[in-house]
Scaffold this motif. Structure first.
Motif, PDB file in Angstrom:
ATOM      1  N   LYS A  30       3.540   2.185   2.697  1.00  0.00           N
ATOM      2  CA  LYS A  30       2.975   2.309   4.058  1.00  0.00           C
ATOM      3  C   LYS A  30       2.951   0.934   4.724  1.00  0.00           C
ATOM      4  CE  LYS A  30      -0.402   4.562   6.784  1.00  0.00           C
ATOM      5  NZ  LYS A  30      -0.632   5.967   7.074  1.00  0.00           N
ATOM      6  N   SER A  31       2.664  -0.096   3.910  1.00  0.00           N
ATOM      7  CA  SER A  31       2.684  -1.465   4.427  1.00  0.00           C
ATOM      8  C   SER A  31       2.920  -2.418   3.266  1.00  0.00           C
ATOM      9  CB  SER A  31       1.367  -1.805   5.134  1.00  0.00           C
ATOM     10  OG  SER A  31       0.285  -1.714   4.221  1.00  0.00           O
ATOM     11  N   GLY A  32       3.207  -3.676   3.604  1.00  0.00           N
ATOM     12  CA  GLY A  32       3.477  -4.684   2.579  1.00  0.00           C
ATOM     13  C   GLY A  32       4.937  -5.081   2.547  1.00  0.00           C
ATOM     14  N   THR A  49      12.050  -3.680   1.894  1.00  0.00           N
ATOM     15  CA  THR A  49      11.066  -2.645   2.204  1.00  0.00           C
ATOM     16  C   THR A  49      11.679  -1.422   2.873  1.00  0.00           C
ATOM     17  OG1 THR A  49       9.559  -4.500   2.573  1.00  0.00           O
ATOM     18  CG2 THR A  49       8.723  -2.322   3.070  1.00  0.00           C
ATOM     19  N   LYS A  50      12.677  -1.613   3.708  1.00  0.00           N
ATOM     20  CA  LYS A  50      13.290  -0.465   4.403  1.00  0.00           C
ATOM     21  C   LYS A  50      14.743  -0.249   3.963  1.00  0.00           C
ATOM     22  CE  LYS A  50      10.335  -0.540   8.494  1.00  0.00           C
ATOM     23  NZ  LYS A  50       9.335  -1.468   8.003  1.00  0.00           N
ATOM     24  N   GLU A 103      -4.440   7.225  -1.390  1.00  0.00           N
ATOM     25  CA  GLU A 103      -3.866   5.881  -1.556  1.00  0.00           C
ATOM     26  C   GLU A 103      -3.673   5.611  -3.047  1.00  0.00           C
ATOM     27  OE1 GLU A 103      -4.365   1.346   0.154  1.00  0.00           O
ATOM     28  OE2 GLU A 103      -6.151   2.589  -0.011  1.00  0.00           O
ATOM     29  N   ALA A 104      -2.390   5.570  -3.464  1.00  0.00           N
ATOM     30  CA  ALA A 104      -2.077   5.383  -4.881  1.00  0.00           C
ATOM     31  C   ALA A 104      -2.004   3.908  -5.263  1.00  0.00           C
ATOM     32  CB  ALA A 104      -0.760   6.068  -5.214  1.00  0.00           C
ATOM     33  N   ILE A 105      -1.483   3.088  -4.369  1.00  0.00           N
ATOM     34  CA  ILE A 105      -1.359   1.643  -4.610  1.00  0.00           C
ATOM     35  C   ILE A 105      -2.119   0.922  -3.505  1.00  0.00           C
ATOM     36  CG2 ILE A 105       0.248  -0.302  -4.853  1.00  0.00           C
ATOM     37  CD1 ILE A 105       0.436   1.766  -7.112  1.00  0.00           C
ATOM     38  N   LYS A 106      -3.075   0.085  -3.903  1.00  0.00           N
ATOM     39  CA  LYS A 106      -4.064  -0.449  -2.961  1.00  0.00           C
ATOM     40  C   LYS A 106      -3.941  -1.959  -2.781  1.00  0.00           C
ATOM     41  CE  LYS A 106      -6.979   3.272  -4.710  1.00  0.00           C
ATOM     42  NZ  LYS A 106      -8.066   3.633  -5.633  1.00  0.00           N
ATOM     43  N   GLY A 107      -2.856  -2.355  -2.122  1.00  0.00           N
ATOM     44  CA  GLY A 107      -2.712  -3.772  -1.797  1.00  0.00           C
ATOM     45  C   GLY A 107      -2.344  -4.654  -2.973  1.00  0.00           C
ATOM     46  N   ILE A 108      -1.339  -4.216  -3.728  1.00  0.00           N
ATOM     47  CA  ILE A 108      -0.930  -4.968  -4.928  1.00  0.00           C
ATOM     48  C   ILE A 108       0.034  -6.096  -4.563  1.00  0.00           C
ATOM     49  CG2 ILE A 108       0.696  -4.703  -6.873  1.00  0.00           C
ATOM     50  CD1 ILE A 108      -0.912  -2.351  -7.793  1.00  0.00           C
ATOM     51  N   SER A 109      -0.149  -7.243  -5.209  1.00  0.00           N
ATOM     52  CA  SER A 109       0.762  -8.378  -5.067  1.00  0.00           C
ATOM     53  C   SER A 109       1.052  -8.953  -6.450  1.00  0.00           C
ATOM     54  CB  SER A 109       0.149  -9.490  -4.200  1.00  0.00           C
ATOM     55  OG  SER A 109      -0.135  -9.039  -2.905  1.00  0.00           O
ATOM     56  N   PHE A 110       2.327  -9.192  -6.731  1.00  0.00           N
ATOM     57  CA  PHE A 110       2.708  -9.890  -7.964  1.00  0.00           C
ATOM     58  C   PHE A 110       4.144 -10.374  -7.823  1.00  0.00           C
ATOM     59  CE2 PHE A 110       4.031  -5.525  -8.826  1.00  0.00           C
ATOM     60  CZ  PHE A 110       5.235  -5.668  -9.505  1.00  0.00           C
ATOM     61  N   GLU A 111       4.574 -11.192  -8.780  1.00  0.00           N
ATOM     62  CA  GLU A 111       5.947 -11.675  -8.735  1.00  0.00           C
ATOM     63  C   GLU A 111       6.552 -11.745 -10.129  1.00  0.00           C
ATOM     64  OE1 GLU A 111       5.346 -15.379  -6.655  1.00  0.00           O
ATOM     65  OE2 GLU A 111       5.257 -16.502  -8.546  1.00  0.00           O
ATOM     66  N   HIS A 165       0.868  -1.180   0.000  1.00  0.00           N
ATOM     67  CA  HIS A 165       0.000   0.000   0.000  1.00  0.00           C
ATOM     68  C   HIS A 165       0.901   1.225   0.000  1.00  0.00           C
ATOM     69  CE1 HIS A 165      -3.879  -2.052   1.099  1.00  0.00           C
ATOM     70  NE2 HIS A 165      -3.006  -2.992   1.426  1.00  0.00           N
ATOM     71  N   VAL A 166       0.650   2.151  -0.929  1.00  0.00           N
ATOM     72  CA  VAL A 166       1.480   3.354  -1.049  1.00  0.00           C
ATOM     73  C   VAL A 166       0.561   4.573  -1.062  1.00  0.00           C
ATOM     74  CG1 VAL A 166       3.184   4.578  -2.452  1.00  0.00           C
ATOM     75  CG2 VAL A 166       3.202   2.075  -2.397  1.00  0.00           C
ATOM     76  N   TYR A 167       0.948   5.580  -0.299  1.00  0.00           N
ATOM     77  CA  TYR A 167       0.150   6.809  -0.196  1.00  0.00           C
ATOM     78  C   TYR A 167       0.963   8.016  -0.644  1.00  0.00           C
ATOM     79  CZ  TYR A 167      -3.449   4.473   2.622  1.00  0.00           C
ATOM     80  OH  TYR A 167      -4.457   3.644   3.060  1.00  0.00           O
TER      81      TYR A 167
END
Length: 236
Positions: free
Chosen positions: A56-58, A68-69, A17-25, A10-12
Motif C-alpha cells: 500500500k505504501s513504502g 515497488t510498481k 494490515e499484514a505488514i506494518k511499516g517494516i524496514s530492513f536491508e 505497509h501491506v494489506y
C-alpha cells in the motif's frame, strides 16, 4: 548501498494490515534470515518483494532501483529469484525442463548452458535424474530442483521460503549446506525459515518478526543466544 532495501512497507489483505511499516536491508554477499511464528508476515514480505502482492505504501529497492510498481516477471530479470514455500516444481515436466524454465528471462544460450553445468555440479542428483518427471522426485530432491531452477535465472539475490519444510533432519542439514554453498558462489540469500536454529547458524544477520512488525534484529550468532529468542523460537 544495500543490495536489497525495504523501507517502511505497509501491506494489506483487504482491511487487514499484514505488514506494518517494516524496514530492513540485505547487503551483497550476506545470508539474512527472517524468523517468526506462523502468521508473522514472513511469506507476505517475500511476495511483496517479488511483485506478487503490491504494498500500500513504502519503498522496495534493488541496487537503488525502485521495484515497488515493477511487474513480477521483470523483477526476475532484474536479479531476484524466489524459491516458494512448498517447492512448486512443475510436476509433469522433467527435471531438465524445470531447470530450463528457470532461465525463461534469459536469451544468452551459451550463458544458460554454463549455468546449467554449474547447477548440475552443485546438485549432482539433478544431473542423475535430469530426464525424470519432477513429480516423482522425493521432497528433498524437489527442493533441490526448486533452488536449481531459481539459480538458472542467474540471480543477484535468492529469496528462500521455508526450504526445510517437510524434510527429514538429515535432508534439512543437506539443504542448509547447499544454501551456504550457493551463497559462497556469490549469490546473496534472504531466508525465511521456521527452523530458527538452523537459520541462525548459517545467517550473518537476522530479523525477528511478530504480527507484521520487526521486533528485534542483529547479528545472527548474538540473537541465537538471546534469552527471548531462545525461549520463543529455539525451544530454550
Amino acid at each position: 548501498m544495500a543490495l536489497l532495501s525495504i523501507n517502511d512497507i505497509h501491506v494489506y489483505y483487504g482491511v487487514i494490515e499484514a505488514i506494518k511499516g517494516i524496514s530492513f536491508e540485505v547487503n551483497q554477499g550476506e545470508i539474512v534470515t527472517l524468523i517468526g511464528a506462523n502468521g508473522a508476515g514472513k511469506t507476505t514480505i517475500l511476495h511483496t518483494i517479488t511483485g506478487l502482492i503490491p504494498p500500500k505504501s513504502g519503498l522496495i529497492e534493488l541496487e537503488g532501483v525502485d521495484l515497488t510498481k515493477t511487474p513480477a516477471h521483470k523483477i526476475v530479470s532484474m536479479g531476484i529469484a524466489h524459491v516458494p514455500e512448498g517447492r512448486r516444481v512443475f510436476q509433469q515436466l522433467s527435471v531438465y525442463d524445470n531447470l530450463l524454465l528457470g532461465a525463461y528471462t534469459r536469451r544468452d544460450k551459451a550463458g544458460i548452458n554454463n549455468t546449467l553445468s554449474k547447477v548440475y555440479e552443485s546438485f549432482p542428483r539433478l544431473k542423475e535424474r535430469r530426464n525424470q518427471v519432477a513429480g516423482t522426485l522425493s521432497g528433498g530432491e524437489q527442493q533441490m530442483l526448486a533452488m536449481g531452477r531459481a539459480l538458472m535465472s542467474a540471480p543477484k539475490i535468492m529469496l528462500l521460503d521455508e526450504p526445510s519444510m517437510g524434510l527429514s533432519p538429515l535432508l534439512v542439514a543437506e539443504i542448509f549446506d547447499i544454501i551456504k554453498k550457493v551463497n559462497e558462489s556469490g549469490v546473496t540469500v534472504l531466508l525465511v525459515e521456521q527452523n530458527a536454529k538452523m537459520a541462525l547458524e548459517i545467517a550473518s544477520r537476522a530479523y525477528v518478526l511478530e504480527t507484521g512488525r520487526i521486533v528485534m534484529s542483529g547479528d545472527a550468532k548474538e540473537l541465537s543466544t538471546n534469552d527471548q529468542v531462545k525461549k520463543a523460537y529455539l525451544g530454550g
